[in-house]
Design a protein around this motif. Sequence first.
Motif, mmCIF file in Angstrom:
data_model
loop_
_atom_site.group_PDB
_atom_site.id
_atom_site.type_symbol
_atom_site.label_atom_id
_atom_site.label_comp_id
_atom_site.label_asym_id
_atom_site.label_seq_id
_atom_site.Cartn_x
_atom_site.Cartn_y
_atom_site.Cartn_z
ATOM 1 N N LEU A 45 0.875 -1.151 0.137
ATOM 2 C CA LEU A 45 0.182 -0.114 0.098
ATOM 3 C C LEU A 45 0.773 1.245 0.049
ATOM 4 O O LEU A 45 0.491 2.205 -0.690
ATOM 5 N N ARG A 46 1.960 1.160 0.809
ATOM 6 C CA ARG A 46 2.908 2.184 0.875
ATOM 7 C C ARG A 46 3.418 2.825 -0.672
ATOM 8 O O ARG A 46 3.498 3.919 -1.105
ATOM 9 N N ASP A 47 3.905 1.531 -1.156
ATOM 10 C CA ASP A 47 4.365 1.702 -2.601
ATOM 11 C C ASP A 47 3.614 2.145 -3.542
ATOM 12 O O ASP A 47 3.778 2.940 -4.288
ATOM 13 N N ALA A 48 2.296 1.746 -3.581
ATOM 14 C CA ALA A 48 1.170 2.313 -4.156
ATOM 15 C C ALA A 48 1.102 3.803 -4.061
ATOM 16 O O ALA A 48 0.856 4.551 -4.956
ATOM 17 N N LEU A 49 0.824 4.090 -2.761
ATOM 18 C CA LEU A 49 0.594 5.464 -2.509
ATOM 19 C C LEU A 49 2.024 6.213 -3.072
ATOM 20 O O LEU A 49 1.545 7.617 -3.455
ATOM 21 N N LEU A 50 3.239 5.885 -2.860
ATOM 22 C CA LEU A 50 4.487 6.514 -3.333
ATOM 23 C C LEU A 50 4.077 6.980 -4.936
ATOM 24 O O LEU A 50 4.546 7.840 -5.306
ATOM 25 N N VAL A 51 3.715 5.917 -5.729
ATOM 26 C CA VAL A 51 3.606 5.817 -7.109
ATOM 27 C C VAL A 51 2.617 6.843 -7.296
ATOM 28 O O VAL A 51 2.601 7.779 -8.308
ATOM 29 N N ALA A 52 1.251 6.730 -6.751
ATOM 30 C CA ALA A 52 0.244 7.671 -6.889
ATOM 31 C C ALA A 52 0.507 9.219 -6.912
ATOM 32 O O ALA A 52 0.385 9.953 -7.428
ATOM 33 N N ALA A 53 1.324 9.340 -5.671
ATOM 34 C CA ALA A 53 1.751 10.721 -5.388
ATOM 35 C C ALA A 53 2.783 11.191 -6.186
ATOM 36 O O ALA A 53 2.650 12.555 -6.754
#
Lengths: 274, 222
Positions: B2-10
Amino acid sequence: MSATAAPAPETDSPTIVTGTSSRGTRALAFIIAVGVPTLLAFAFFISPEDDVQRDAVRLLYIHVPIAIMTYVAFSLTAFGGIMFLYKGSRWWDTTAYAAGEIGVVLCGLTLITGSIWGRPTWGTWWEWSDVRLVTSLMLFLVFVGYLAFRRIPGDPTVRARRAAVLGLIGAMQIPIVRFSVEWWENNTLHQSSSVLYGKLENMTLFTWFLGQIVVGAIFLYLLIHRFRVAWMEEEIETHGLVGALEERRAEALVGVEQAVGGTVEGRISAVKDV
Amino acid sequence: MLRDALLVAAKDLRVEWRSRVLINQVAPFTLLIVVLFGFALDADTATLRDTAPGLFWVAVMLVAVLAVQRGAAIEAADDTQQRMLLSDLDPAAVFLGKAAGLFVQLLVLEVMLTAAVVVLFDVSVGEPLLMVASSVVATIAIASAGTLYGVLAVGLGVRETLLPILLLPVLAPVLISATRTFGDAFDRVDADGWAWLGLLGTFAVIYVMIGMLAYGVLLEES
Protein backbone atom coordinates in the motif's frame (compact mmCIF):
# COMPACT_ATOMS: atom_id res chain seq x y z
CA MET A 1 -1.21 -21.05 -51.00
CA SER A 2 -0.41 -23.13 -54.06
CA ALA A 3 1.33 -26.45 -53.69
CA THR A 4 4.30 -25.40 -55.80
CA ALA A 5 5.12 -21.98 -54.47
CA ALA A 6 8.24 -20.16 -55.61
CA PRO A 7 11.39 -21.14 -53.72
CA ALA A 8 12.00 -18.98 -50.69
CA PRO A 9 14.72 -16.36 -50.92
CA GLU A 10 18.01 -17.56 -49.53
CA THR A 11 18.38 -16.71 -45.88
CA ASP A 12 20.28 -18.04 -42.93
CA SER A 13 17.16 -19.89 -41.93
CA PRO A 14 17.93 -23.58 -41.45
CA THR A 15 14.51 -24.62 -42.78
CA ILE A 16 13.67 -23.42 -46.25
CA VAL A 17 9.92 -23.24 -46.64
CA THR A 18 8.61 -23.48 -50.15
CA GLY A 19 4.88 -23.07 -49.60
CA THR A 20 2.10 -23.19 -47.07
CA SER A 21 0.36 -26.34 -48.25
CA SER A 22 0.97 -29.92 -47.23
CA ARG A 23 -0.67 -33.28 -47.67
CA GLY A 24 -2.97 -32.53 -44.73
CA THR A 25 -4.20 -29.21 -46.09
CA ARG A 26 -4.74 -30.72 -49.53
CA ALA A 27 -6.90 -33.41 -47.95
CA LEU A 28 -8.81 -30.71 -46.09
CA ALA A 29 -9.22 -28.76 -49.32
CA PHE A 30 -10.70 -31.84 -50.93
CA ILE A 31 -13.19 -32.26 -48.08
CA ILE A 32 -14.16 -28.59 -48.42
CA ALA A 33 -14.47 -28.84 -52.21
CA VAL A 34 -16.91 -31.72 -51.83
CA GLY A 35 -18.54 -30.42 -48.65
CA VAL A 36 -19.53 -26.92 -49.77
CA PRO A 37 -21.66 -27.98 -52.79
CA THR A 38 -23.21 -30.77 -50.71
CA LEU A 39 -24.04 -28.34 -47.92
CA LEU A 40 -25.57 -25.90 -50.41
CA ALA A 41 -27.63 -28.68 -51.97
CA PHE A 42 -28.94 -29.76 -48.57
CA ALA A 43 -29.48 -26.21 -47.32
CA PHE A 44 -31.25 -24.89 -50.41
CA PHE A 45 -33.05 -27.89 -51.89
CA ILE A 46 -33.17 -31.04 -49.83
CA SER A 47 -34.01 -29.75 -46.34
CA PRO A 48 -37.61 -28.61 -45.79
CA GLU A 49 -38.54 -24.98 -45.23
CA ASP A 50 -39.44 -23.83 -41.74
CA ASP A 51 -43.07 -23.45 -40.64
CA VAL A 52 -42.43 -19.99 -39.22
CA GLN A 53 -39.25 -18.69 -40.82
CA ARG A 54 -40.02 -20.08 -44.28
CA ASP A 55 -36.96 -20.01 -46.57
CA ALA A 56 -35.01 -17.67 -44.28
CA VAL A 57 -34.15 -20.67 -42.11
CA ARG A 58 -31.75 -21.87 -44.82
CA LEU A 59 -29.31 -19.09 -43.99
CA LEU A 60 -28.99 -20.48 -40.47
CA TYR A 61 -27.19 -23.56 -41.79
CA ILE A 62 -24.28 -21.24 -42.48
CA HIS A 63 -24.85 -18.56 -39.86
CA VAL A 64 -24.91 -20.83 -36.79
CA PRO A 65 -21.78 -22.88 -37.67
CA ILE A 66 -19.86 -19.67 -38.46
CA ALA A 67 -20.94 -18.14 -35.14
CA ILE A 68 -19.82 -21.24 -33.25
CA MET A 69 -16.44 -21.24 -35.01
CA THR A 70 -16.04 -17.54 -34.13
CA TYR A 71 -16.16 -18.47 -30.45
CA VAL A 72 -13.76 -21.34 -31.06
CA ALA A 73 -11.32 -19.02 -32.85
CA PHE A 74 -11.33 -16.34 -30.14
CA SER A 75 -11.02 -18.95 -27.41
CA LEU A 76 -8.00 -20.34 -29.25
CA THR A 77 -6.49 -16.84 -29.35
CA ALA A 78 -6.87 -16.53 -25.58
CA PHE A 79 -5.58 -20.06 -24.99
CA GLY A 80 -2.60 -19.50 -27.31
CA GLY A 81 -1.79 -16.32 -25.39
CA ILE A 82 -1.86 -18.13 -22.06
CA MET A 83 0.32 -20.90 -23.43
CA PHE A 84 2.78 -18.33 -24.79
CA LEU A 85 3.04 -16.64 -21.39
CA TYR A 86 3.43 -20.05 -19.79
CA LYS A 87 5.90 -21.66 -22.19
CA GLY A 88 7.29 -18.72 -24.11
CA SER A 89 7.03 -20.61 -27.38
CA ARG A 90 6.60 -18.72 -30.61
CA TRP A 91 4.44 -21.52 -31.94
CA TRP A 92 1.63 -20.67 -29.53
CA ASP A 93 1.89 -16.96 -30.20
CA THR A 94 1.59 -17.53 -33.94
CA THR A 95 -1.38 -19.84 -33.40
CA ALA A 96 -3.09 -17.15 -31.30
CA TYR A 97 -2.48 -14.56 -34.01
CA ALA A 98 -3.73 -16.78 -36.84
CA ALA A 99 -6.85 -17.76 -34.87
CA GLY A 100 -7.55 -14.12 -33.97
CA GLU A 101 -7.39 -13.01 -37.57
CA ILE A 102 -9.68 -15.75 -38.84
CA GLY A 103 -11.94 -15.13 -35.85
CA VAL A 104 -12.43 -11.51 -36.90
CA VAL A 105 -13.35 -12.60 -40.44
CA LEU A 106 -15.79 -15.20 -39.09
CA CYS A 107 -17.25 -12.71 -36.60
CA GLY A 108 -17.79 -10.22 -39.42
CA LEU A 109 -19.52 -12.94 -41.47
CA THR A 110 -21.66 -13.85 -38.45
CA LEU A 111 -22.80 -10.23 -38.17
CA ILE A 112 -23.49 -9.94 -41.90
CA THR A 113 -25.36 -13.24 -42.27
CA GLY A 114 -27.26 -12.52 -39.06
CA SER A 115 -28.26 -9.13 -40.33
CA ILE A 116 -29.43 -10.53 -43.67
CA TRP A 117 -31.40 -13.22 -41.83
CA GLY A 118 -32.89 -10.67 -39.41
CA ARG A 119 -34.34 -8.50 -42.15
CA PRO A 120 -37.09 -10.94 -43.34
CA THR A 121 -37.47 -12.64 -39.95
CA TRP A 122 -37.56 -9.73 -37.52
CA GLY A 123 -38.19 -7.02 -40.09
CA THR A 124 -35.03 -5.12 -39.19
CA TRP A 125 -31.34 -5.19 -40.13
CA TRP A 126 -30.21 -4.35 -36.64
CA GLU A 127 -31.85 -4.64 -33.25
CA TRP A 128 -30.17 -2.84 -30.35
CA SER A 129 -32.13 -4.67 -27.71
CA ASP A 130 -30.84 -8.05 -28.84
CA VAL A 131 -28.14 -9.35 -26.55
CA ARG A 132 -26.29 -11.50 -29.03
CA LEU A 133 -26.11 -8.87 -31.73
CA VAL A 134 -24.62 -6.25 -29.43
CA THR A 135 -22.27 -8.79 -27.83
CA SER A 136 -21.03 -9.99 -31.21
CA LEU A 137 -20.42 -6.44 -32.39
CA MET A 138 -18.43 -5.62 -29.26
CA LEU A 139 -16.43 -8.82 -29.69
CA PHE A 140 -15.73 -7.88 -33.30
CA LEU A 141 -14.45 -4.44 -32.28
CA VAL A 142 -12.32 -5.80 -29.44
CA PHE A 143 -10.53 -8.20 -31.77
CA VAL A 144 -10.20 -5.65 -34.57
CA GLY A 145 -8.19 -3.74 -31.96
CA TYR A 146 -6.20 -6.90 -31.24
CA LEU A 147 -5.30 -7.27 -34.91
CA ALA A 148 -4.40 -3.59 -35.20
CA PHE A 149 -2.04 -4.10 -32.28
CA ARG A 150 -0.47 -7.16 -33.87
CA ARG A 151 0.37 -5.29 -37.05
CA ILE A 152 2.57 -2.78 -35.25
CA PRO A 153 6.22 -3.45 -36.00
CA GLY A 154 8.51 -3.94 -33.05
CA ASP A 155 10.28 -6.50 -30.90
CA PRO A 156 8.38 -9.79 -31.52
CA THR A 157 8.71 -10.98 -27.91
CA VAL A 158 7.36 -7.77 -26.39
CA ARG A 159 4.58 -7.72 -28.95
CA ALA A 160 3.69 -11.35 -28.24
CA ARG A 161 3.55 -10.73 -24.49
CA ARG A 162 1.33 -7.70 -24.82
CA ALA A 163 -0.85 -9.41 -27.42
CA ALA A 164 -1.29 -12.40 -25.09
CA VAL A 165 -2.70 -10.14 -22.36
CA LEU A 166 -4.83 -8.32 -24.93
CA GLY A 167 -6.26 -11.55 -26.37
CA LEU A 168 -7.02 -12.84 -22.91
CA ILE A 169 -8.89 -9.70 -21.87
CA GLY A 170 -10.61 -9.72 -25.26
CA ALA A 171 -11.93 -13.25 -24.77
CA MET A 172 -12.95 -12.39 -21.20
CA GLN A 173 -15.13 -9.69 -22.70
CA ILE A 174 -17.44 -12.38 -24.07
CA PRO A 175 -19.02 -13.26 -20.69
CA ILE A 176 -18.60 -9.72 -19.30
CA VAL A 177 -20.30 -7.93 -22.16
CA ARG A 178 -22.89 -10.62 -22.46
CA PHE A 179 -23.72 -10.39 -18.77
CA SER A 180 -24.11 -6.62 -18.81
CA VAL A 181 -26.07 -6.48 -22.03
CA GLU A 182 -28.40 -9.20 -20.86
CA TRP A 183 -29.28 -7.12 -17.84
CA TRP A 184 -29.38 -4.03 -19.97
CA GLU A 185 -32.57 -4.82 -21.85
CA ASN A 186 -33.38 -8.18 -20.41
CA ASN A 187 -34.69 -9.62 -23.63
CA THR A 188 -33.51 -11.15 -26.86
CA LEU A 189 -34.97 -11.84 -30.23
CA HIS A 190 -32.71 -14.85 -30.58
CA GLN A 191 -34.31 -18.19 -30.07
CA SER A 192 -32.94 -20.42 -27.36
CA SER A 193 -30.64 -23.16 -28.58
CA SER A 194 -32.70 -25.33 -30.91
CA VAL A 195 -30.06 -28.03 -31.04
CA LEU A 196 -29.86 -28.52 -27.30
CA TYR A 197 -33.60 -28.65 -26.81
CA GLY A 198 -34.11 -31.27 -29.48
CA LYS A 199 -36.51 -29.20 -31.50
CA LEU A 200 -34.94 -29.98 -34.85
CA GLU A 201 -36.21 -32.58 -37.25
CA ASN A 202 -33.86 -35.18 -38.69
CA MET A 203 -33.14 -33.47 -42.00
CA THR A 204 -32.67 -30.05 -40.42
CA LEU A 205 -30.38 -31.48 -37.78
CA PHE A 206 -28.32 -33.30 -40.38
CA THR A 207 -27.93 -30.18 -42.53
CA TRP A 208 -26.85 -28.15 -39.53
CA PHE A 209 -24.38 -30.85 -38.56
CA LEU A 210 -23.00 -30.95 -42.10
CA GLY A 211 -22.66 -27.17 -42.03
CA GLN A 212 -20.72 -27.40 -38.79
CA ILE A 213 -18.29 -29.92 -40.27
CA VAL A 214 -17.77 -27.93 -43.47
CA VAL A 215 -17.25 -24.61 -41.66
CA GLY A 216 -15.00 -26.37 -39.15
CA ALA A 217 -12.89 -27.77 -42.01
CA ILE A 218 -12.68 -24.33 -43.64
CA PHE A 219 -11.58 -22.85 -40.32
CA LEU A 220 -8.90 -25.48 -39.87
CA TYR A 221 -7.70 -25.06 -43.45
CA LEU A 222 -7.42 -21.28 -43.11
CA LEU A 223 -5.82 -21.60 -39.68
CA ILE A 224 -3.04 -23.86 -40.91
CA HIS A 225 -2.28 -21.67 -43.91
CA ARG A 226 -2.46 -18.45 -41.92
CA PHE A 227 -0.21 -19.96 -39.29
CA ARG A 228 2.42 -20.87 -41.87
CA VAL A 229 2.26 -17.46 -43.54
CA ALA A 230 2.59 -15.72 -40.16
CA TRP A 231 5.50 -17.98 -39.29
CA MET A 232 7.30 -17.11 -42.53
CA GLU A 233 6.55 -13.42 -42.06
CA GLU A 234 8.30 -13.51 -38.72
CA GLU A 235 11.22 -15.48 -40.19
CA ILE A 236 11.68 -12.75 -42.77
CA GLU A 237 11.34 -10.07 -40.10
CA THR A 238 14.04 -11.67 -37.95
CA HIS A 239 16.41 -12.99 -40.59
CA GLY A 240 15.79 -10.04 -42.86
CA LEU A 241 17.17 -7.77 -40.16
CA VAL A 242 20.19 -9.97 -39.59
CA GLY A 243 20.92 -10.07 -43.33
CA ALA A 244 20.54 -6.31 -43.71
CA LEU A 245 22.90 -5.70 -40.78
CA GLU A 246 25.53 -7.94 -42.35
CA GLU A 247 25.20 -6.13 -45.67
CA ARG A 248 25.67 -2.74 -43.99
CA ARG A 249 28.73 -4.02 -42.14
CA ALA A 250 30.24 -5.31 -45.38
CA GLU A 251 29.57 -1.94 -47.05
CA ALA A 252 31.18 -0.11 -44.14
CA LEU A 253 34.23 -2.35 -44.35
CA VAL A 254 34.63 -1.65 -48.08
CA GLY A 255 34.32 2.08 -47.36
CA VAL A 256 37.10 1.94 -44.77
CA GLU A 257 39.33 -0.06 -47.09
CA GLN A 258 38.93 2.46 -49.88
CA ALA A 259 39.71 5.32 -47.53
CA VAL A 260 42.88 3.84 -46.07
CA GLY A 261 44.05 1.98 -49.17
CA GLY A 262 44.57 -1.77 -49.11
CA THR A 263 42.62 -4.23 -47.03
CA VAL A 264 41.81 -3.65 -43.40
CA GLU A 265 43.57 -6.87 -42.41
CA GLY A 266 46.72 -5.77 -44.24
CA ARG A 267 46.73 -2.41 -42.43
CA ILE A 268 46.24 -4.10 -39.07
CA SER A 269 49.21 -6.45 -39.64
CA ALA A 270 51.27 -3.46 -40.83
CA VAL A 271 50.48 -1.62 -37.59
CA LYS A 272 51.40 -4.74 -35.61
CA ASP A 273 54.75 -4.94 -37.41
CA VAL A 274 55.54 -1.37 -36.36
CA MET B 1 2.44 -2.74 -0.95
CA LEU B 2 0.00 0.00 0.00
CA ARG B 3 2.89 2.31 0.84
CA ASP B 4 4.50 1.64 -2.55
CA ALA B 5 1.20 2.27 -4.29
CA LEU B 6 0.78 5.57 -2.46
CA LEU B 7 4.31 6.60 -3.47
CA VAL B 8 3.59 5.94 -7.13
CA ALA B 9 0.21 7.68 -6.98
CA ALA B 10 1.76 10.71 -5.26
CA LYS B 11 4.49 10.84 -7.92
CA ASP B 12 1.96 10.77 -10.77
CA LEU B 13 -0.25 13.40 -9.15
CA ARG B 14 2.77 15.61 -8.44
CA VAL B 15 3.78 15.43 -12.12
CA GLU B 16 0.22 16.35 -13.04
CA TRP B 17 0.04 19.18 -10.54
CA ARG B 18 3.30 20.73 -11.73
CA SER B 19 2.50 20.48 -15.42
CA ARG B 20 -1.15 21.63 -15.01
CA VAL B 21 -2.12 19.81 -18.23
CA LEU B 22 -5.29 18.47 -16.61
CA ILE B 23 -6.55 21.89 -15.59
CA ASN B 24 -5.31 23.88 -18.56
CA GLN B 25 -6.17 21.47 -21.37
CA VAL B 26 -8.26 18.45 -20.41
CA ALA B 27 -10.78 20.32 -18.24
CA PRO B 28 -11.66 22.85 -20.98
CA PHE B 29 -11.95 19.95 -23.43
CA THR B 30 -14.47 18.30 -21.09
CA LEU B 31 -16.59 21.44 -21.08
CA LEU B 32 -16.27 21.64 -24.85
CA ILE B 33 -17.70 18.11 -25.21
CA VAL B 34 -20.75 19.11 -23.16
CA VAL B 35 -21.30 22.17 -25.32
CA LEU B 36 -20.89 20.12 -28.53
CA PHE B 37 -23.51 17.64 -27.31
CA GLY B 38 -25.81 20.61 -26.77
CA PHE B 39 -25.29 21.76 -30.37
CA ALA B 40 -25.57 18.24 -31.80
CA LEU B 41 -28.89 17.58 -30.08
CA ASP B 42 -30.25 20.86 -31.36
CA ALA B 43 -30.15 22.59 -27.97
CA ASP B 44 -33.35 20.84 -27.01
CA THR B 45 -33.34 20.81 -23.19
CA ALA B 46 -35.87 17.97 -22.88
CA THR B 47 -33.77 15.68 -25.10
CA LEU B 48 -30.57 16.72 -23.34
CA ARG B 49 -32.11 16.01 -19.96
CA ASP B 50 -33.20 12.53 -21.08
CA THR B 51 -29.86 11.65 -22.61
CA ALA B 52 -27.72 13.34 -19.93
CA PRO B 53 -26.67 10.09 -18.17
CA GLY B 54 -25.36 8.59 -21.42
CA LEU B 55 -23.75 11.83 -22.57
CA PHE B 56 -22.05 12.24 -19.19
CA TRP B 57 -20.39 8.85 -19.39
CA VAL B 58 -19.46 9.15 -23.07
CA ALA B 59 -17.71 12.40 -22.14
CA VAL B 60 -15.93 10.63 -19.27
CA MET B 61 -14.75 7.85 -21.62
CA LEU B 62 -13.32 10.35 -24.10
CA VAL B 63 -11.58 12.29 -21.37
CA ALA B 64 -10.28 9.03 -19.86
CA VAL B 65 -8.62 8.16 -23.18
CA LEU B 66 -6.86 11.53 -23.13
CA ALA B 67 -5.74 11.09 -19.53
CA VAL B 68 -4.43 7.57 -20.21
CA GLN B 69 -2.53 8.79 -23.27
CA ARG B 70 -0.98 11.57 -21.25
CA GLY B 71 0.06 9.05 -18.59
CA ALA B 72 1.57 6.76 -21.24
CA ALA B 73 3.49 9.68 -22.75
CA ILE B 74 4.97 10.52 -19.33
CA GLU B 75 5.90 6.87 -18.82
CA ALA B 76 7.63 6.69 -22.20
CA ALA B 77 9.67 9.83 -21.66
CA ASP B 78 13.05 9.56 -19.91
CA ASP B 79 12.70 5.76 -19.64
CA THR B 80 10.46 6.20 -16.61
CA GLN B 81 9.22 2.65 -16.93
CA GLN B 82 12.69 1.11 -16.77
CA ARG B 83 13.48 3.19 -13.71
CA MET B 84 10.29 1.96 -12.10
CA LEU B 85 11.48 -1.62 -12.73
CA LEU B 86 14.88 -0.84 -11.24
CA SER B 87 13.24 0.66 -8.17
CA ASP B 88 12.25 -2.86 -7.11
CA LEU B 89 8.65 -1.89 -6.40
CA ASP B 90 6.08 -4.66 -6.63
CA PRO B 91 4.44 -4.42 -10.10
CA ALA B 92 1.01 -4.88 -8.53
CA ALA B 93 1.73 -1.90 -6.26
CA VAL B 94 2.89 0.17 -9.23
CA PHE B 95 -0.34 -0.72 -10.99
CA LEU B 96 -2.46 0.23 -7.98
CA GLY B 97 -0.57 3.49 -7.58
CA LYS B 98 -0.92 4.48 -11.22
CA ALA B 99 -4.59 3.52 -11.24
CA ALA B 100 -5.15 5.55 -8.07
CA GLY B 101 -3.47 8.58 -9.64
CA LEU B 102 -5.66 8.28 -12.72
CA PHE B 103 -8.71 7.74 -10.50
CA VAL B 104 -8.14 11.04 -8.67
CA GLN B 105 -7.65 12.93 -11.94
CA LEU B 106 -10.79 11.49 -13.48
CA LEU B 107 -12.83 12.13 -10.35
CA VAL B 108 -11.84 15.82 -10.39
CA LEU B 109 -12.96 16.02 -14.02
CA GLU B 110 -16.22 14.23 -13.21
CA VAL B 111 -17.07 16.70 -10.48
CA MET B 112 -16.64 19.50 -12.98
CA LEU B 113 -18.58 17.59 -15.61
CA THR B 114 -21.45 16.97 -13.19
CA ALA B 115 -21.70 20.68 -12.48
CA ALA B 116 -21.73 21.40 -16.21
CA VAL B 117 -24.41 18.80 -16.93
CA VAL B 118 -26.61 19.95 -14.03
CA VAL B 119 -26.41 23.58 -15.07
CA LEU B 120 -26.39 23.33 -18.86
CA PHE B 121 -28.70 20.32 -19.37
CA ASP B 122 -31.05 21.33 -16.53
CA VAL B 123 -30.78 17.98 -14.76
CA SER B 124 -32.03 17.46 -11.21
CA VAL B 125 -30.30 14.87 -9.09
CA GLY B 126 -32.88 12.72 -7.32
CA GLU B 127 -30.47 10.39 -5.57
CA PRO B 128 -27.15 12.12 -4.88
CA LEU B 129 -25.80 9.18 -2.89
CA LEU B 130 -26.33 6.75 -5.78
CA MET B 131 -24.72 9.22 -8.16
CA VAL B 132 -21.62 9.67 -6.00
CA ALA B 133 -21.29 5.94 -5.28
CA SER B 134 -21.62 4.94 -8.94
CA SER B 135 -19.17 7.66 -10.01
CA VAL B 136 -16.57 6.34 -7.58
CA VAL B 137 -17.06 2.67 -8.51
CA ALA B 138 -17.22 3.29 -12.28
CA THR B 139 -14.13 5.47 -12.11
CA ILE B 140 -12.22 2.69 -10.31
CA ALA B 141 -13.11 0.38 -13.21
CA ILE B 142 -12.16 2.96 -15.86
CA ALA B 143 -8.90 3.90 -14.12
CA SER B 144 -7.85 0.24 -13.76
CA ALA B 145 -8.61 -0.69 -17.36
CA GLY B 146 -7.04 2.57 -18.53
CA THR B 147 -3.83 1.99 -16.59
CA LEU B 148 -3.50 -1.53 -17.95
CA TYR B 149 -4.07 -0.48 -21.55
CA GLY B 150 -1.85 2.54 -21.08
CA VAL B 151 1.15 0.34 -20.34
CA LEU B 152 0.27 -1.83 -23.36
CA ALA B 153 0.66 1.19 -25.59
CA VAL B 154 3.81 2.62 -24.01
CA GLY B 155 6.70 2.85 -26.45
CA LEU B 156 4.58 2.44 -29.57
CA GLY B 157 4.73 5.14 -32.22
CA VAL B 158 1.02 4.76 -32.93
CA ARG B 159 -0.13 5.14 -29.33
CA GLU B 160 -2.56 8.01 -29.97
CA THR B 161 -4.58 6.16 -32.57
CA LEU B 162 -4.28 2.69 -31.06
CA LEU B 163 -5.37 3.38 -27.51
CA PRO B 164 -8.99 4.39 -28.21
CA ILE B 165 -9.77 1.29 -30.27
CA LEU B 166 -8.28 -0.96 -27.61
CA LEU B 167 -9.70 0.75 -24.55
CA LEU B 168 -13.19 1.91 -25.49
CA PRO B 169 -14.68 -1.51 -26.40
CA VAL B 170 -13.42 -2.89 -23.10
CA LEU B 171 -15.08 -0.03 -21.24
CA ALA B 172 -18.44 -0.63 -22.94
CA PRO B 173 -19.91 -2.68 -20.04
CA VAL B 174 -18.95 0.11 -17.64
CA LEU B 175 -20.63 2.64 -19.91
CA ILE B 176 -23.82 0.58 -20.00
CA SER B 177 -23.99 0.07 -16.23
CA ALA B 178 -22.96 3.59 -15.25
CA THR B 179 -25.49 5.09 -17.64
CA ARG B 180 -28.18 3.04 -15.94
CA THR B 181 -27.22 4.08 -12.41
CA PHE B 182 -27.08 7.73 -13.45
CA GLY B 183 -30.41 7.34 -15.25
CA ASP B 184 -31.91 6.21 -11.96
CA ALA B 185 -30.09 8.89 -9.96
CA PHE B 186 -31.37 11.58 -12.34
CA ASP B 187 -34.90 10.05 -12.26
CA ARG B 188 -34.74 9.55 -16.03
CA VAL B 189 -35.21 5.78 -16.38
CA ASP B 190 -37.14 3.21 -14.46
CA ALA B 191 -34.17 1.05 -13.49
CA ASP B 192 -32.90 -0.26 -10.19
CA GLY B 193 -29.78 1.84 -9.91
CA TRP B 194 -28.47 0.03 -6.84
CA ALA B 195 -28.54 -3.35 -8.63
CA TRP B 196 -26.60 -1.78 -11.50
CA LEU B 197 -24.17 -0.38 -8.97
CA GLY B 198 -23.52 -3.96 -7.85
CA LEU B 199 -22.70 -4.89 -11.44
CA LEU B 200 -20.38 -1.88 -11.72
CA GLY B 201 -18.67 -3.07 -8.57
CA THR B 202 -18.13 -6.48 -10.16
CA PHE B 203 -16.47 -4.88 -13.19
CA ALA B 204 -14.30 -2.73 -10.95
CA VAL B 205 -13.12 -5.78 -9.02
CA ILE B 206 -12.46 -7.75 -12.25
CA TYR B 207 -10.42 -4.96 -13.86
CA VAL B 208 -8.42 -4.29 -10.68
CA MET B 209 -7.63 -8.01 -10.37
CA ILE B 210 -6.63 -8.41 -14.03
CA GLY B 211 -4.50 -5.29 -13.78
CA MET B 212 -2.67 -6.44 -10.67
CA LEU B 213 -1.97 -9.84 -12.24
CA ALA B 214 -1.02 -8.72 -15.74
CA TYR B 215 0.89 -5.52 -15.02
CA GLY B 216 4.07 -7.34 -14.05
CA VAL B 217 4.06 -9.34 -17.29
CA LEU B 218 3.71 -6.17 -19.34
CA LEU B 219 6.19 -4.13 -17.35
CA GLU B 220 8.94 -6.72 -17.57
CA GLU B 221 9.88 -6.43 -21.19
CA SER B 222 8.27 -3.31 -22.50
